[in-house]
Write an enzyme that holds these catalytic residues in place. Structure first.
Site, PDB file in Angstrom:
ATOM      1  N   SER A 167       0.835  -1.198   0.000  1.00  0.00           N
ATOM      2  CA  SER A 167       0.000   0.000   0.000  1.00  0.00           C
ATOM      3  C   SER A 167       0.867   1.245   0.000  1.00  0.00           C
ATOM      4  O   SER A 167       1.984   1.243   0.538  1.00  0.00           O
ATOM      5  CB  SER A 167      -0.858  -0.031   1.268  1.00  0.00           C
ATOM      6  N   TYR A 193      -1.865  -1.158  11.069  1.00  0.00           N
ATOM      7  CA  TYR A 193      -2.144  -1.718   9.739  1.00  0.00           C
ATOM      8  C   TYR A 193      -1.031  -1.327   8.755  1.00  0.00           C
ATOM      9  O   TYR A 193      -0.448  -2.177   8.080  1.00  0.00           O
ATOM     10  CB  TYR A 193      -3.506  -1.236   9.208  1.00  0.00           C
ATOM     11  N   LYS A 197       2.117  -3.661   6.612  1.00  0.00           N
ATOM     12  CA  LYS A 197       2.477  -3.666   5.181  1.00  0.00           C
ATOM     13  C   LYS A 197       3.982  -3.439   5.045  1.00  0.00           C
ATOM     14  O   LYS A 197       4.655  -4.104   4.258  1.00  0.00           O
ATOM     15  CB  LYS A 197       1.705  -2.586   4.417  1.00  0.00           C
TER      16      LYS A 197
HETATM   17  P1  NAD Z   1     -10.719  -7.375   1.704  1.00  0.00           P
HETATM   18  O1  NAD Z   1     -10.899  -7.358   3.170  1.00  0.00           O
HETATM   19  O2  NAD Z   1     -11.917  -7.160   0.846  1.00  0.00           O
HETATM   20  O3  NAD Z   1     -10.027  -8.747   1.242  1.00  0.00           O
HETATM   21  C1  NAD Z   1      -9.112  -9.428   2.040  1.00  0.00           C
HETATM   22  C2  NAD Z   1      -9.608 -10.863   2.177  1.00  0.00           C
HETATM   23  O4  NAD Z   1      -8.673 -11.594   2.968  1.00  0.00           O
HETATM   24  C3  NAD Z   1     -10.949 -10.951   2.881  1.00  0.00           C
HETATM   25  O5  NAD Z   1     -11.867 -11.671   2.074  1.00  0.00           O
HETATM   26  C4  NAD Z   1     -10.653 -11.708   4.185  1.00  0.00           C
HETATM   27  O6  NAD Z   1     -11.715 -12.564   4.551  1.00  0.00           O
HETATM   28  C5  NAD Z   1      -9.390 -12.448   3.837  1.00  0.00           C
HETATM   29  N1  NAD Z   1      -8.497 -12.728   4.985  1.00  0.00           N
HETATM   30  C6  NAD Z   1      -8.100 -11.897   5.970  1.00  0.00           C
HETATM   31  N2  NAD Z   1      -7.277 -12.529   6.810  1.00  0.00           N
HETATM   32  C7  NAD Z   1      -7.152 -13.808   6.357  1.00  0.00           C
HETATM   33  C8  NAD Z   1      -6.430 -14.948   6.795  1.00  0.00           C
HETATM   34  N3  NAD Z   1      -5.715 -14.936   7.920  1.00  0.00           N
HETATM   35  N4  NAD Z   1      -6.509 -16.083   6.067  1.00  0.00           N
HETATM   36  C9  NAD Z   1      -7.268 -16.143   4.936  1.00  0.00           C
HETATM   37  N5  NAD Z   1      -7.975 -15.095   4.488  1.00  0.00           N
HETATM   38  C10 NAD Z   1      -7.915 -13.933   5.181  1.00  0.00           C
HETATM   39  O7  NAD Z   1      -9.595  -6.319   1.353  1.00  0.00           O
HETATM   40  P2  NAD Z   1      -9.166  -5.759  -0.065  1.00  0.00           P
HETATM   41  O8  NAD Z   1      -9.595  -4.360  -0.160  1.00  0.00           O
HETATM   42  O9  NAD Z   1      -9.559  -6.718  -1.105  1.00  0.00           O
HETATM   43  O10 NAD Z   1      -7.589  -5.761   0.108  1.00  0.00           O
HETATM   44  C11 NAD Z   1      -6.809  -6.819  -0.360  1.00  0.00           C
HETATM   45  C12 NAD Z   1      -5.365  -6.549   0.009  1.00  0.00           C
HETATM   46  O11 NAD Z   1      -4.966  -5.306  -0.543  1.00  0.00           O
HETATM   47  C13 NAD Z   1      -5.122  -6.429   1.502  1.00  0.00           C
HETATM   48  O12 NAD Z   1      -3.880  -7.011   1.797  1.00  0.00           O
HETATM   49  C14 NAD Z   1      -5.085  -4.937   1.736  1.00  0.00           C
HETATM   50  O13 NAD Z   1      -4.314  -4.607   2.868  1.00  0.00           O
HETATM   51  C15 NAD Z   1      -4.420  -4.477   0.457  1.00  0.00           C
HETATM   52  N6  NAD Z   1      -4.744  -3.083   0.142  1.00  0.00           N
HETATM   53  C16 NAD Z   1      -6.047  -2.714  -0.016  1.00  0.00           C
HETATM   54  C17 NAD Z   1      -6.345  -1.410  -0.300  1.00  0.00           C
HETATM   55  C18 NAD Z   1      -7.781  -0.962  -0.448  1.00  0.00           C
HETATM   56  O14 NAD Z   1      -8.047   0.226  -0.351  1.00  0.00           O
HETATM   57  N7  NAD Z   1      -8.729  -1.847  -0.701  1.00  0.00           N
HETATM   58  C19 NAD Z   1      -5.325  -0.463  -0.435  1.00  0.00           C
HETATM   59  C20 NAD Z   1      -4.004  -0.868  -0.284  1.00  0.00           C
HETATM   60  C21 NAD Z   1      -3.729  -2.197  -0.003  1.00  0.00           C
HETATM   61  C1  UD1 Z   2      -7.131   4.813   3.436  1.00  0.00           C
HETATM   62  C2  UD1 Z   2      -6.446   4.080   4.562  1.00  0.00           C
HETATM   63  C3  UD1 Z   2      -5.011   3.737   4.150  1.00  0.00           C
HETATM   64  C4  UD1 Z   2      -4.993   2.941   2.835  1.00  0.00           C
HETATM   65  C5  UD1 Z   2      -5.705   3.795   1.776  1.00  0.00           C
HETATM   66  C6  UD1 Z   2      -5.767   3.090   0.427  1.00  0.00           C
HETATM   67  C7  UD1 Z   2      -7.571   4.973   6.528  1.00  0.00           C
HETATM   68  C8  UD1 Z   2      -7.486   5.899   7.686  1.00  0.00           C
HETATM   69  N1  UD1 Z   2      -6.502   4.952   5.730  1.00  0.00           N
HETATM   70  O1  UD1 Z   2      -6.506   6.046   3.317  1.00  0.00           O
HETATM   71  O2  UD1 Z   2      -4.385   2.966   5.145  1.00  0.00           O
HETATM   72  O3  UD1 Z   2      -3.687   2.681   2.423  1.00  0.00           O
HETATM   73  O4  UD1 Z   2      -7.049   4.072   2.229  1.00  0.00           O
HETATM   74  O5  UD1 Z   2      -6.980   2.531   0.194  1.00  0.00           O
HETATM   75  O6  UD1 Z   2      -8.550   4.250   6.359  1.00  0.00           O
HETATM   76  N2  UD1 Z   2     -12.759  11.162   3.695  1.00  0.00           N
HETATM   77  C9  UD1 Z   2     -13.785  11.987   4.074  1.00  0.00           C
HETATM   78  N3  UD1 Z   2     -14.895  11.420   4.626  1.00  0.00           N
HETATM   79  C10 UD1 Z   2     -15.034  10.070   4.803  1.00  0.00           C
HETATM   80  C11 UD1 Z   2     -13.961   9.228   4.393  1.00  0.00           C
HETATM   81  C12 UD1 Z   2     -12.841   9.808   3.857  1.00  0.00           C
HETATM   82  O7  UD1 Z   2     -13.698  13.199   3.928  1.00  0.00           O
HETATM   83  O8  UD1 Z   2     -16.065   9.616   5.319  1.00  0.00           O
HETATM   84  C13 UD1 Z   2     -11.559  11.771   3.065  1.00  0.00           C
HETATM   85  C14 UD1 Z   2     -10.257  11.519   3.796  1.00  0.00           C
HETATM   86  O9  UD1 Z   2     -10.027  12.496   4.757  1.00  0.00           O
HETATM   87  C15 UD1 Z   2      -9.251  11.557   2.636  1.00  0.00           C
HETATM   88  C16 UD1 Z   2     -10.058  11.019   1.442  1.00  0.00           C
HETATM   89  O10 UD1 Z   2     -11.420  11.182   1.790  1.00  0.00           O
HETATM   90  O11 UD1 Z   2      -8.877  12.881   2.362  1.00  0.00           O
HETATM   91  C17 UD1 Z   2      -9.794   9.548   1.166  1.00  0.00           C
HETATM   92  O12 UD1 Z   2     -10.007   8.818   2.359  1.00  0.00           O
HETATM   93  P1  UD1 Z   2      -9.978   7.211   2.387  1.00  0.00           P
HETATM   94  O13 UD1 Z   2     -10.873   6.677   1.335  1.00  0.00           O
HETATM   95  O14 UD1 Z   2     -10.245   6.783   3.792  1.00  0.00           O
HETATM   96  O15 UD1 Z   2      -8.493   6.863   1.944  1.00  0.00           O
HETATM   97  P2  UD1 Z   2      -7.087   7.301   2.621  1.00  0.00           P
HETATM   98  O16 UD1 Z   2      -7.278   8.316   3.666  1.00  0.00           O
HETATM   99  O17 UD1 Z   2      -6.185   7.662   1.510  1.00  0.00           O
END
Ligand code: NAD
Ligand code: UD1
Length: 385
Positions: A167, A193, A197
């Site tokens: 991330s 969290y 990462k």
């Molecule tokens: P998500 O929660 O939708 O998917 C993660 C999945 O992993 C879930 O279905 C959960 O049930 C499963 N899981 C969690 N712990 C587990 C374990 N111990 N064993 C087996 N399964 C397990 O999240 P996502 O948004 O799809 O994110 C996927 C990956 O991308 C994560 O590693 C997250 O940290 C990373 N990531 C997500 C975002 C985002 O904004 N969505 C941003 C940056 C990084």
């Molecule tokens: C979030 C995660 C971060 C992750 C990233 C990528 C948190 C605190 N951080 O960050 O760890 O890597 O997503 O997916 O969850 N906002 C509002 N109102 C809301 C929600 C968000 O104004 O109800 C604003 C926030 O202040 C920010 C922007 O929207 O400026 C995006 O927020 P968000 O979607 O939570 O993403 P990140 O803050 O970038």
């Protein structure tokens, strides 16, 4: 004689500059195509948001997919996550699924013994920032401990290539913008969290140092949003959404009254936070490009890539874009800043373009249109009633 010499040098130049490179290109392309058709990819966390969208793209490109998930954060349709059942409907393919926790060494080992896995895409993790502050040990055990167990079982079974969901959070509060991959990491990661990462990235780098057979790609996502254009799968957060896009779409669909905009006094053009939003399908395709890179015979050790668009949008710009895409008015109020938030964050995504041949092609309009399509068709997410 001179004429003959002239002609043969022409043939040589043609051979050297056109035929040889063409030969290499064909060989490279054939290798990639062969890998696609013959490769089996283990997808951890395959039932989740990013996982399910990536499984669609893998199946579309003829990879064999083995998905595992402990279903802690995805809606279970009994024996299989509902998201993966929908993936099967979208693609017409069956997904082999295991309800397994990545910390369960024996169950993992059994999967590697049952299938000839070529590579792993590792999504499984807990990802709620606020929750991670309250229960840090659960996060370290699940995300860091789980990843270490997965790597051990992989090594034991001779599978030494992995694409990891990292991330932009590893960059902390950006020291410069746009963020390049050589920006310092691990400094100013304010929550457990984000630290998980960073720690997993470091563990994977150490594993590469210890054994040159390992191949690791760290994908640093910026802000994934949107949904598959069928509207059949999308982001389905449980409880009150923490992130902007799901919150806006729940306001649009009438599940929430109004959006709280966290801070209107940042040093950004309109005072609200700026982020690099990336369409989930572009992000999913980025994983396939990473696999192609990892399968290249000259790829060694580890490499990190930013997956973003390179363009930042403010909260108010996103509200406006969503309103236009959905035809719904999004009520909002500007409140105080959210603790730990940064003012602006966007990627320099040129390395992924150069080395992975990947670039985001979908814009904010597509992101909002597809989010709305998913939310409108599934007001309660995967839950049917
Ligand atoms: P998500 O929660 O939708 O998917 C993660 C999945 O992993 C879930 O279905 C959960 O049930 C499963 N899981 C969690 N712990 C587990 C374990 N111990 N064993 C087996 N399964 C397990 O999240 P996502 O948004 O799809 O994110 C996927 C990956 O991308 C994560 O590693 C997250 O940290 C990373 N990531 C997500 C975002 C985002 O904004 N969505 C941003 C940056 C990084
Ligand atoms: C979030 C995660 C971060 C992750 C990233 C990528 C948190 C605190 N951080 O960050 O760890 O890597 O997503 O997916 O969850 N906002 C509002 N109102 C809301 C929600 C968000 O104004 O109800 C604003 C926030 O202040 C920010 C922007 O929207 O400026 C995006 O927020 P968000 O979607 O939570 O993403 P990140 O803050 O970038």
């Amino acid at each position: 004689m001179l004429n003959l010499l002239y002609k043969s040098s022409y043939v040589f130049v043609l051979f050297y500059y056109a035929i040889i490179p063409l030969g290499y290109l064909t060989k490279w392309w054939v290798t990639i195509e062969k890998m696609k058709g013959n490769s089996t990819i283990l997808v951890t966390g395959g039932g989740g948001y990013v996982g399910s969208h990536t499984v669609v793209e893998l199946l579309k490109n003829n990879y064999t997919v083995i998905a595992l998930d402990n279903m802690i954060n995805c809606y279970s349709g009994n024996e299989k996550p509902e998201s993966l059942k929908r993936v099967e409907q979208i693609t017409g393919e069956t997904v082999t699924f295991y309800n397994v926790d990545i910390r369960d060494r024996e169950a993992l080992d059994k999967i590697f013994k049952t299938h000839k896995i070529d590579s792993v895409i590792h999504f499984a993790a807990l990802k709620a920032v606020g929750e991670s502050v309250k229960i840090p040990l659960t996060y370290y055990q699940n995300n860091v401990g789980g990843s270490a167990t997965l790597l051990e079982v992989m090594a034991k079974n001779g599978v030494k290539s992995i694409v990891f969901s990292s991330s932009a959070t590893v960059y902390g509060n950006p020291q410069f913008l746009p963020i390049t991959e050589d920006h310092p990491t691990g400094q100013g990661c304010t929550n457990p969290y984000g630290k998980t990462k960073f720690f997993v990235e470091e563990i994977m780098k150490d594993v590469c140092t210890s054994d040159p057979e390992w191949k690791v790609i760290l994908l640093r996502y910026f802000n994934p949003v949107g949904a598959h254009d069928s509207g059949m799968i999308g982001e389905d957060p449980s409880g009150i959404p923490n992130n902007l896009m799901p919150y806006i779409s729940q306001v649009a669909v009438g599940r929430r009254e109004k959006l709280q905009v966290f801070g209107g006094d940042y040093e950004t053009p309109d005072g609200t936070g700026v982020r690099d939003y990336i369409h989930i399908t572009d992000l999913a395709i980025g994983h396939l490009k990473a696999l192609e890179k990892i399968f290249q015979c000259d790829f060694r050790s580890w490499k990190a890539y930013n997956l973003g668009t390179g363009r930042g949008y403010s909260v108010l710009e996103m509200v406006k874009a969503f309103s236009e895409a959905s035809g719904k008015q999004i009520k909002y109020e500007i409140t105080c800043r959210r603790e730990g938030d940064i003012s602006a964050c966007y990627a320099d995504a040129s390395l992924a373009k150069k080395e992975l041949n990947w670039t985001a092609t979908r814009d904010v309009k597509d992101m909002c249109k597809d989010t709305w399509n998913w939310q409108n068709k599934n007001p309660k997410g995967f839950q049917k009633s």
